[in-house]
Design an enzyme around this catalytic site. Structure first.
Site, short mmCIF file in Angstrom:
data_model
loop_
_atom_site.label_atom_id
_atom_site.label_comp_id
_atom_site.label_asym_id
_atom_site.label_seq_id
_atom_site.Cartn_x
_atom_site.Cartn_y
_atom_site.Cartn_z
N LYS A 52 -49.21 30.36 6.32
CA LYS A 52 -50.60 30.67 5.94
C LYS A 52 -51.57 29.93 6.84
CE LYS A 52 -49.21 31.75 1.26
NZ LYS A 52 -48.79 31.20 -0.02
N GLN A 96 -49.91 26.35 -3.96
CA GLN A 96 -48.62 27.02 -3.76
C GLN A 96 -47.77 26.88 -5.03
OE1 GLN A 96 -47.74 28.79 -0.92
NE2 GLN A 96 -45.91 29.42 -2.05
N ASP A 119 -56.70 33.39 -3.96
CA ASP A 119 -55.95 34.59 -4.35
C ASP A 119 -56.42 35.21 -5.65
OD1 ASP A 119 -52.78 32.80 -4.80
OD2 ASP A 119 -54.73 32.60 -5.75
#
Ligand code: NAD
Length: 284
Positions: A52, A96, A119
């Protein structure tokens, strides 16, 4: 059958971000910034996080990895997130998952500010999203909507079925299709006679997490099939979806393969979300 190629769409979206990132830099004097928080030593998670960061940097954004040891306490994690929420140089935050078992993902989903939630999956973010006022949309369903747009598939008035009702895929996918004026049926593990529903649909999104669950006989001729499923390591072991893709050739109108369909769009949408959150913060 048209193959819905996520790699092609992903490349196009990433290219479209470059001038936006450049414009952001000219206005703000810095690049959009994503901070990824990771707890513990899980090797695969560290690889995902590094990917990422590299993807951000390839487009001219910046990214830092905030790594906490596996022994980190909930208070320590919460304190990091609270600090990032108010740090002016951080535009987007991603934690994460999975976290080590002594830590609560629930706490994280309560804490990260929706204005910085990369997200779009925290409880506040989902509240805004389901109310039709998203800061950003959850990456996987948003990536699917981008694929559909790229291939000029207009779902308005279509009969659509979503298989799966998770917070990260199924539920937000159903919402996005509904917002795009499709008629949506949401199926799940307790649905009786699943294929009675899928066989009637013009478009089916399959996110059941069951390898090769559906094949040709489960779809009507000319259907559009989006496979979200991802099974296997991809390293030596072949990556598999929820749909038996090969059977759809000559039957479906369009379908997304695994690998190379929805997968590449998820990280690309994360980059898009990071850029969008940065632009929104600058606009304030
Ligand atoms: P999940 O396990 O949280 O949810 C699966 C859903 O499918 C549940 O709501 C369940 O009710 C439903 N389901 C399970 N078995 C079923 C059956 N036999 N019939 C009908 N419904 C059934 O999974 P998730 O996080 O939503 O992910 C789903 C799949 O998508 C997984 O394979 C996951 O790896 C993959 N995924 C891929 C991406 C990507 O970027 N490509 C992103 C997220 C998830």
């Amino acid at each position: 059958m048209l193959v819905l190629d996520g790699k092609v769409v992903s490349k196009e979206v990433r290219e479209s971000l470059v001038p936006r990132i450049q414009a952001f830099k000219e206005k703000s004097g810095r690049a959009p910034h994503l901070t990824v928080v990771i707890v513990g030593e899980d090797k695969a998670s560290h690889v995902y996080v590094r990917n990422k960061k590299t993807a951000c940097e390839a487009l001219g954004m910046t990214s830092t990895i905030h790594a906490l040891p596996a022994s980190a306490t909930q208070d320590e994690l919460n304190e990091v997130l609270q600090r990032l929420n108010v740090d002016n140089h951080v535009d987007a935050i991603l934690v994460q998952f999975p976290l080590p078992s002594h830590l609560s993902s629930d706490e994280v989903l309560k804490l990260v500010s929706p204005a910085k939630d990369a997200d779009g999956l925290t409880y506040n973010s989902l509240g805004y999203f389901f109310a039709g006022r998203p800061f950003v949309s959850p990456c996987t369903p948003a990536g699917i909507m981008t694929i559909l747009k790229h291939y000029k598939i207009n779902v308005e008035g279509m009969r659509t079925v979503v298989v799966g009702r998770s917070n990260i895929v199924g539920k937000p996918m159903a919402h996005m299709l509904m917002e795009a004026n499709a008629t949506v049926t949401l199926c799940h593990s307790k649905t009786k006679n699943l294929s009675e529903y899928t066989r009637q649909a013009d478009l089916v999104v399959v996110a059941a997490g069951r390898p090769h669950l559906l094949g040709k006989e489960d779809f009507k001729q000319g259907a559009i099939v989006i496979d979200v499923g991802m099974h296997g390591s991809g390293q030596g072991g072949k990556l598999m979806g929820d749909v038996r893709f090969e059977e759809l050739k000559g039957w479906a109108q369009a379908a997304s393969p695994v690998p190379g369909g929805v997968g590449p769009m998820t990280i690309t949408t994360l980059l898009q979300n990071t850029c969008l959150l940065a632009e929104k913060r600058l606009g304030k």
